[in-house]
Design a protein around this motif. Structure first.
Motif, PDB file in Angstrom:
ATOM      1  N   THR A 227      19.517  69.331  47.794  1.00 25.57           N
ATOM      2  CA  THR A 227      20.221  68.597  46.735  1.00 25.57           C
ATOM      3  C   THR A 227      19.752  67.136  46.758  1.00 25.57           C
ATOM      4  O   THR A 227      19.279  66.638  47.780  1.00 25.57           O
ATOM      5  CB  THR A 227      21.761  68.598  46.957  1.00 25.57           C
ATOM      6  N   ALA A 228      19.931  66.457  45.619  1.00 21.55           N
ATOM      7  CA  ALA A 228      19.438  65.076  45.525  1.00 21.55           C
ATOM      8  C   ALA A 228      20.171  64.150  46.497  1.00 21.55           C
ATOM      9  O   ALA A 228      19.590  63.186  47.001  1.00 21.55           O
ATOM     10  CB  ALA A 228      19.577  64.579  44.092  1.00 21.55           C
ATOM     11  N   ASP A 229      21.461  64.425  46.748  1.00 20.45           N
ATOM     12  CA  ASP A 229      22.192  63.506  47.647  1.00 20.45           C
ATOM     13  C   ASP A 229      21.633  63.549  49.076  1.00 20.45           C
ATOM     14  O   ASP A 229      21.741  62.588  49.824  1.00 20.45           O
ATOM     15  CB  ASP A 229      23.704  63.782  47.634  1.00 20.45           C
ATOM     16  N   ARG A 230      20.985  64.689  49.425  1.00 20.01           N
ATOM     17  CA  ARG A 230      20.351  64.750  50.746  1.00 20.01           C
ATOM     18  C   ARG A 230      19.240  63.680  50.835  1.00 20.01           C
ATOM     19  O   ARG A 230      18.964  63.169  51.911  1.00 20.01           O
ATOM     20  CB  ARG A 230      19.716  66.118  51.017  1.00 20.01           C
ATOM     21  N   ALA A 231      18.626  63.386  49.705  1.00 19.17           N
ATOM     22  CA  ALA A 231      17.531  62.403  49.717  1.00 19.17           C
ATOM     23  C   ALA A 231      18.057  61.052  50.193  1.00 19.17           C
ATOM     24  O   ALA A 231      17.425  60.376  51.014  1.00 19.17           O
ATOM     25  CB  ALA A 231      16.912  62.268  48.332  1.00 19.17           C
ATOM     26  N   VAL A 232      19.218  60.672  49.707  1.00 17.96           N
ATOM     27  CA  VAL A 232      19.790  59.373  50.080  1.00 17.96           C
ATOM     28  C   VAL A 232      20.143  59.362  51.567  1.00 17.96           C
ATOM     29  O   VAL A 232      19.840  58.402  52.287  1.00 17.96           O
ATOM     30  CB  VAL A 232      21.034  59.070  49.201  1.00 17.96           C
TER      31      VAL A 232
END
Ligand code: FAD
Ligand code: 2HG
Ligand code: ZN
Length: 462
Positions: A227-232
């Motif tokens: 998921t994109a929040d994992r990137a942060v």
């Protein structure tokens, strides 16, 4: 007559009126906007630029400055009237000086960005500005748009890399602000007015730039993340584990990734199966990949990623970066999507992605979202592609609804409607809705003060 005067100033090699020769200068990169020009001039020196501007100023004729014409908001193309003078900086492409001991370089505005990177490298120095269009954009254009790109997380945007500028003002006066000082508090920092002003306040003819120690070959990794929040979260983890050695950290959504593989022949995925999100990163941690491998293994354990490939050679790293740098080109091949180069606080990125997808699914279920960007800077390219069709009133209204929906969400999250491409022509209409009256009036006051006759790039930005 103005045309004759301009021809005399720039000499026989310095102008074009022939339709075929003008053509590439009249349409912006994506072909969304096409203009006309009275004449295109290609001055070879600051003095020639100054004389051209003075002549146009006296004749009451508008000037549109153009660098590499890779800009994404139609700022460098003239309007349709055929009455504007196009001023192209491409012949002003000399590196005036490099001072390795001072870690600085002075170059004319028409230098191609990749040539400057190379010039720095020859002196074992590093010029960090790097973006997909670097083989054709010019440093004058980069500075005039305050370009961002992939290394902002470590080195900042173009604004952070400029030590001084030389500018031709709207009446033809030359301001020589070329200095390589790191500290200078004697009065207003005037160079900042011209950086990011998209040719509306002055013509940048030369720049003094900061150089850095050569960090050596970066270690490049390509990751699948759920998921994109994992990137942060992953970025925070890697910054901590690698002592802030992250140089680039790019997020790529599945649709953008698939577009590249479909449309760019030599772009090949290193993974066997697809993912919803990917991260491409560069580290500047010395020659051994070991610290990165260790940090990625911890991240895998913590569920922040599902798979990783670390490039084993410069050529392999180049192939991975080709996947990222080709997204704009791949998207251009499927049509003219609505580009939104937005930024939100990094902590709001996941909420933005979720809310944006939900609202757009309600309003324009037929749209395709192409999402990618410079996560470390909170900058997403949130592009919305509608099915092909003629731009009739209904479709235009639909496009406006989409952009308003995106920009309203950006405002709710205290973001910006333009993180790196600027305003140009495409976002001029939106600026009024998303900037405060006070900010707009300050901008107009600056424009009036520096260009009272509206000679420089009229109709752009404000
Ligand atoms: P142009 O497009 O020629 O001009 C841009 C604006 O600056 C216009 O308003 C023009 O009037 C003005 N201008 C140009 N030169 C001067 C001058 N000497 N004096 C005064 N005004 C001038 N941008 C990013 O920020 N980050 C990215 O990652 C990025 N990636 C890109 C990838 C691709 C494949 C492409 C095609 C573009 C990308 N861009 C990106 C967009 C663009 O902003 C940059 O390519 C670049 O900064 C524009 O430089 P240019 O010389 O092409 O300027
Ligand atoms: C990039 O990051 C550029 O590749 C282009 O800023 C973004 O095509 C775009 O929307
Ligand atoms: Zn970008």
């Amino acid at each position: 007559m103005l045309i004759e005067r301009l021809k005399q100033i720039v000499g026989p090699k310095g102008w074009q009126t022939d339709a075929e020769a003008l053509e590439p200068h009249l349409t912006e990169w994506r072909g969304v906007h096409r203009g006309n020009a009275l004449i295109a001039v290609f001055p070879a020196s600051t003095q020639e630029v100054a004389a051209v501007v003075e002549a146009c100023h006296e004749a009451g004729v508008a000037i549109v400055p153009q660098g590499g014409n890779t800009g994404m908001c139609a700022g460098a193309v003239p309007d349709a009237s055929g009455s504007q003078v196009l001023l192209c900086l491409s012949r002003m492409n000399a590196v005036r000086s490099i001072d390795p001991a001072d870690f600085s370089l002075v170059a004319e505005a028409g230098c191609i960005l990749s040539d400057l990177q190379e010039a720095a490298r020859e002196h074992r120095r590093f010029f960090p500005l790097s973006l997909g269009g670097e083989g054709s954009c010019q440093i004058g254009g980069n500075v005039s748009t305050n370009a961002g790109g992939i290394n902002v997380i470590r080195y900042g945007t173009a604004r952070d890399l400029v030590l001084g500028v030389e500018v031709v003002l709207a009446d033809g006066t030359v301001w020589d602000g070329i200095r390589t000082l790191r500290k200078d508090t004697a009065g207003y920092d005037l160079k900042q007015l011209f950086i990011g002003s998209e040719g509306t306040l002055g013509i940048v003819t030369a720049v003094a730039l900061k150089l850095f120690p050569d960090p050596g070959q970066a270690t490049t990794a390509f990751l699948r993340i759920p998921t994109a929040d994992r990137a942060v979260r992953l970025l925070a983890h890697l910054r901590r584990e690698l002592e802030d050695g992250i140089q680039a950290f790019e997020l790529i959504g599945a649709t953008a990734y698939e577009l590249v593989q479909e449309h760019i022949p030599d772009a090949v995925s290193p993974f066997d199966s697809p993912s919803d999100w990917y991260v491409l990163l560069d580290t500047a941690i010395g020659p051994s990949p070991e610290p990165l491998e260790r940090a990625l293994a911890q991240a895998l354990e913590a569920g922040l990623l599902t798979d990783a490939v670390i490039a084993k050679s410069e050529a392999e790293a180049g192939r991975l970066w080709r996947l990222r740098h080709s997204i704009a080109e791949a998207e251009r091949r499927i049509g003219k999507g609505l580009k939104h180069d937005i930024s939100v606080p990094i902590g709001s990125m996941q909420a933005f992605i979720e809310a944006g997808a939900a609202r757009l699914a309600d309003t324009v279920p037929e749209a395709t979202l192409v999402v990618f960007g410079h996560v470390g800077d909170g900058n997403l390219h949130y592009n919305v592609v509608l099915p092909d069709g003629p731009d009739d009133d209904e479709r235009l209204a639909r496009k406006e609804t989409v952009s308003r929906l995106v920009y309203d969400l950006v405002r709710e999250m205290n973001g910006s409607i333009s993180a790196e491409h600027g305003v140009g022509l495409l976002k001029r209409g939106w600026l009024g809705d998303y900037k405060s009256a006070t900010e707009l009036e300050l901008m107009r006051a600056l424009k009036r003060a520096l260009d009272p006759t509206n000679t420089l790039n009229p109709g752009k930005v404000i």
